[in-house]
Design a protein around this motif. Structure first.
Motif, mmCIF file in Angstrom:
data_model
loop_
_atom_site.group_PDB
_atom_site.id
_atom_site.type_symbol
_atom_site.label_atom_id
_atom_site.label_comp_id
_atom_site.label_asym_id
_atom_site.label_seq_id
_atom_site.Cartn_x
_atom_site.Cartn_y
_atom_site.Cartn_z
ATOM 1 N N GLY A 70 -18.957 45.703 -26.632
ATOM 2 C CA GLY A 70 -19.415 44.843 -27.712
ATOM 3 C C GLY A 70 -18.459 44.719 -28.881
ATOM 4 N N ASP B 72 -17.008 41.302 -29.187
ATOM 5 C CA ASP B 72 -17.865 40.156 -29.516
ATOM 6 C C ASP B 72 -17.474 39.530 -30.848
ATOM 7 N N THR C 89 -22.548 44.437 -31.191
ATOM 8 C CA THR C 89 -23.984 44.471 -31.029
ATOM 9 C C THR C 89 -24.499 45.828 -31.483
#
Length: 165
Positions: free
Chosen positions: A34, A37, A2
């Motif tokens: 993140g 992810d 992100t």
């Protein structure tokens, strides 16, 4: 991963030191979390270096870091009572039940617990539960920020290698 707006930390330029430090620490906490992810479980566990360092292991280690600095150091409870490994190296070891979702969740929960543990403390308040001896919260925040920044760099390189395959 992100991405964060470039102005995220700019929002606290005129704020007190505490707000600035916490903003930078939180930014790095979210960034490290993140990096997992969009990866597969296999990618997150893949070892690309001779050490125990994997992307999943880095985030699991960051959970350990949160508990060392914001539970052990604040409460003076021993690691065995907190339920964390005795050494940093052990904190990278992945169990069969460690998944991207479970490790990310544990990390987010540890970060939130850290925020609660320090909410009533001032930057100059002394934490007495660390093995180094008494340390001001300001030093602990800066140490954690340094460690998170290093691990974000490691994670970025590992993720880049994984996605290039």
């Amino acid at each position: 991963m992100t991405a964060f707006p470039p102005t995220f930390a700019d929002d606290v330029i005129d704020q007190p030191a505490r707000a600035q430090i916490e903003t930078f620490v939180d930014e790095h906490r979210r960034a490290l979390n993140g990096y997992l992810d969009g990866l597969t479980e296999e990618q997150a566990r893949r070892s690309l270096v001779p050490s125990r360092t994997t992307l999943l292991g880095l985030v699991k280690h960051a959970t350990f870091v949160e508990k060392v600095w914001f539970d052990e150091a604040v409460t003076c409870r021993p690691r065995s009572e907190i339920g964390i490994p005795a050494t940093p190296d052990e904190s990278f070891v992945l169990g069969d039940d460690d998944t991207i979702a479970s490790v990310q969740r544990a990390h987010r929960e540890a970060c939130e617990a850290s925020r609660r543990a320090t909410a009533s403390l001032g930057l100059d308040d002394v934490l007495r539960g660390n093995r180094r001896g008494p340390l001001p919260l300001r030093w602990v925040y800066l140490h954690v920020l340094r460690e998170l920044a290093q691990h974000c760099g490691h994670a970025e390189i590992l993720r880049e290698q994984l996605l290039a395959e």
